[in-house]
Design a protein around this motif. Structure first.
Motif, PDB file in Angstrom:
ATOM      1  N   PRO A 141     125.258 133.411  43.197  1.00  0.00           N
ATOM      2  CA  PRO A 141     123.968 133.583  43.864  1.00  0.00           C
ATOM      3  C   PRO A 141     122.782 133.517  42.916  1.00  0.00           C
ATOM      4  N   SER A 142     122.985 133.863  41.653  1.00  0.00           N
ATOM      5  CA  SER A 142     121.862 133.987  40.729  1.00  0.00           C
ATOM      6  C   SER A 142     121.650 132.757  39.855  1.00  0.00           C
ATOM      7  N   GLY A 143     122.508 131.745  39.981  1.00  0.00           N
ATOM      8  CA  GLY A 143     122.379 130.576  39.117  1.00  0.00           C
ATOM      9  C   GLY A 143     122.935 130.797  37.727  1.00  0.00           C
ATOM     10  N   ASP A 144     123.691 131.873  37.545  1.00  0.00           N
ATOM     11  CA  ASP A 144     124.307 132.163  36.261  1.00  0.00           C
ATOM     12  C   ASP A 144     125.446 133.146  36.530  1.00  0.00           C
ATOM     13  N   TRP A 145     126.348 133.306  35.556  1.00  0.00           N
ATOM     14  CA  TRP A 145     127.431 134.258  35.745  1.00  0.00           C
ATOM     15  C   TRP A 145     127.770 134.946  34.435  1.00  0.00           C
ATOM     16  N   ASP A 146     128.572 135.976  34.533  1.00  0.00           N
ATOM     17  CA  ASP A 146     129.086 136.693  33.380  1.00  0.00           C
ATOM     18  C   ASP A 146     130.252 135.903  32.787  1.00  0.00           C
ATOM     19  N   ALA A 147     130.496 136.046  31.509  1.00  0.00           N
ATOM     20  CA  ALA A 147     131.571 135.287  30.857  1.00  0.00           C
ATOM     21  C   ALA A 147     132.936 135.571  31.460  1.00  0.00           C
ATOM     22  N   ARG A 148     133.093 136.722  32.102  1.00  0.00           N
ATOM     23  CA  ARG A 148     134.376 137.090  32.702  1.00  0.00           C
ATOM     24  C   ARG A 148     134.536 136.549  34.130  1.00  0.00           C
ATOM     25  N   THR A 149     133.465 136.012  34.702  1.00  0.00           N
ATOM     26  CA  THR A 149     133.506 135.599  36.105  1.00  0.00           C
ATOM     27  C   THR A 149     134.560 134.543  36.392  1.00  0.00           C
ATOM     28  N   PRO A 150     134.699 133.452  35.615  1.00  0.00           N
ATOM     29  CA  PRO A 150     135.685 132.427  35.959  1.00  0.00           C
ATOM     30  C   PRO A 150     137.099 132.969  36.103  1.00  0.00           C
ATOM     31  N   ALA A 151     137.521 133.857  35.204  1.00  0.00           N
ATOM     32  CA  ALA A 151     138.869 134.415  35.304  1.00  0.00           C
ATOM     33  C   ALA A 151     139.014 135.272  36.556  1.00  0.00           C
ATOM     34  N   ILE A 152     137.983 136.021  36.894  1.00  0.00           N
ATOM     35  CA  ILE A 152     138.015 136.840  38.111  1.00  0.00           C
ATOM     36  C   ILE A 152     138.115 135.947  39.338  1.00  0.00           C
ATOM     37  N   LEU A 153     137.379 134.852  39.357  1.00  0.00           N
ATOM     38  CA  LEU A 153     137.454 133.929  40.486  1.00  0.00           C
ATOM     39  C   LEU A 153     138.873 133.407  40.665  1.00  0.00           C
ATOM     40  N   GLY A 154     139.540 133.106  39.546  1.00  0.00           N
ATOM     41  CA  GLY A 154     140.905 132.608  39.628  1.00  0.00           C
ATOM     42  C   GLY A 154     141.841 133.591  40.287  1.00  0.00           C
ATOM     43  N   GLU A 155     141.587 134.877  40.122  1.00  0.00           N
ATOM     44  CA  GLU A 155     142.424 135.903  40.749  1.00  0.00           C
ATOM     45  C   GLU A 155     142.342 135.848  42.274  1.00  0.00           C
ATOM     46  N   PHE A 156     141.251 135.290  42.787  1.00  0.00           N
ATOM     47  CA  PHE A 156     141.037 135.243  44.228  1.00  0.00           C
ATOM     48  C   PHE A 156     141.269 133.848  44.809  1.00  0.00           C
TER      49      PHE A 156
END
Length: 261
Positions: free
Chosen positions: A107-122
């Protein structure tokens, strides 16, 4: 966050509600007329409050994907908060729309460095959040061998940049800010023409509450007419693009990929 910025601000709350209530039906009718597919990145708070409108997206054959619950800035959230949002969003999409999204746009046009791995969990297989190329590309993600396909969008094709009404900055001086529609159309068409000439990918960032006003629908229709006049353009949902890019044949022998993890 929402309680302070929306429920406490009726003017902004009604602007947000205009999107699913008034603007979305216009967008769906236009897409049907042009026989074009689309991906809608939908905050699940919207799904909760306008379920019938959001079901219409799915019933029309379009894709819905993750976009936070209350449009939260993922770059400012810790791992626990990000997982809580994804867990809640996953349940809402399943229970209300009976879908399991595979895509995400921050939503913000940026993400935290941990976000991609978290997305993979879902079960997220692609993102449309970053700006690293004119084509989709693969991001390596620790713990997820398949990685994440990034389908980059462009700020130049974000309707907020040109069409969202703003009181500040007041440019020209003394006037409120909305770009001339003819210039916006010319800019968008020029971006498409450049991508078309080089065989690249073009991904828009359009918000129904911004673009689907009565006077702006003609702008969108003119843009679609310009693009569909070319018979060799692939119009696709983001999940279709990601599936195409996940194919082994699309991976170069020595890939230059981004890394997240």
């Amino acid at each position: 966050m929402l309680d302070g910025s929306l429920k406490g601000n009726p003017a902004y709350f009604t602007l947000g509600g205009y999107g699913p209530y008034c603007a979305l039906p216009r967008i769906l009718t236009m897409l049907e007329a042009y026989r074009l597919p689309a991906t809608f990145f939908v905050p699940t708070w919207i799904v909760e409050h306008w379920p019938h409108r959001c079901r219409a997206i799915v019933e029309a054959g379009h894709e819905v994907a993750y976009h936070g619950h209350r449009h939260e800035p993922f770059w400012a959230l810790d791992e626990t908060q990000q997982r809580e949002i994804m867990t809640r969003s996953q349940a809402i999409f399943r229970d209300v729309l009976d879908v399991s999204p595979v895509g995400f746009r921050t939503p913000s046009g940026d993400w935290d460095a941990r976000t991609p791995a978290i997305l993979g969990e879902f079960g997220v297989r692609y993102s449309s959040s970053m700006r690293g190329d004119d084509r989709p590309y693969r991001i390596e993600v620790d713990g997820h061998p398949e990685g994440l396909i990034e389908i980059p969008a462009r700020w130049e094709l974000d309707d907020y940049a040109s069409l969202a009404y703003q009181r500040a900055p007041d440019f020209p001086r003394g006037l409120d800010r909305t770009a001339p529609y003819s210039q916006v159309l010319a800019n968008w068409c020029a971006e498409f023409d450049g991508s078309y000439e080089e065989g690249l990918s073009l991904t828009t960032l359009l918000h129904p509450k911004v673009s689907a006003r009565p006077g702006r629908m003609a702008l969108l229709e003119a843009f679609l007419s310009h693009m569909t006049a070319h018979g060799d353009v692939w119009f696709a949902r983001c999940n279709e693009v990601a599936e195409f890019w996940h194919r082994p044949s699309m991976q170069p022998s020595n890939p230059e990929v981004g890394h997240a993890g």
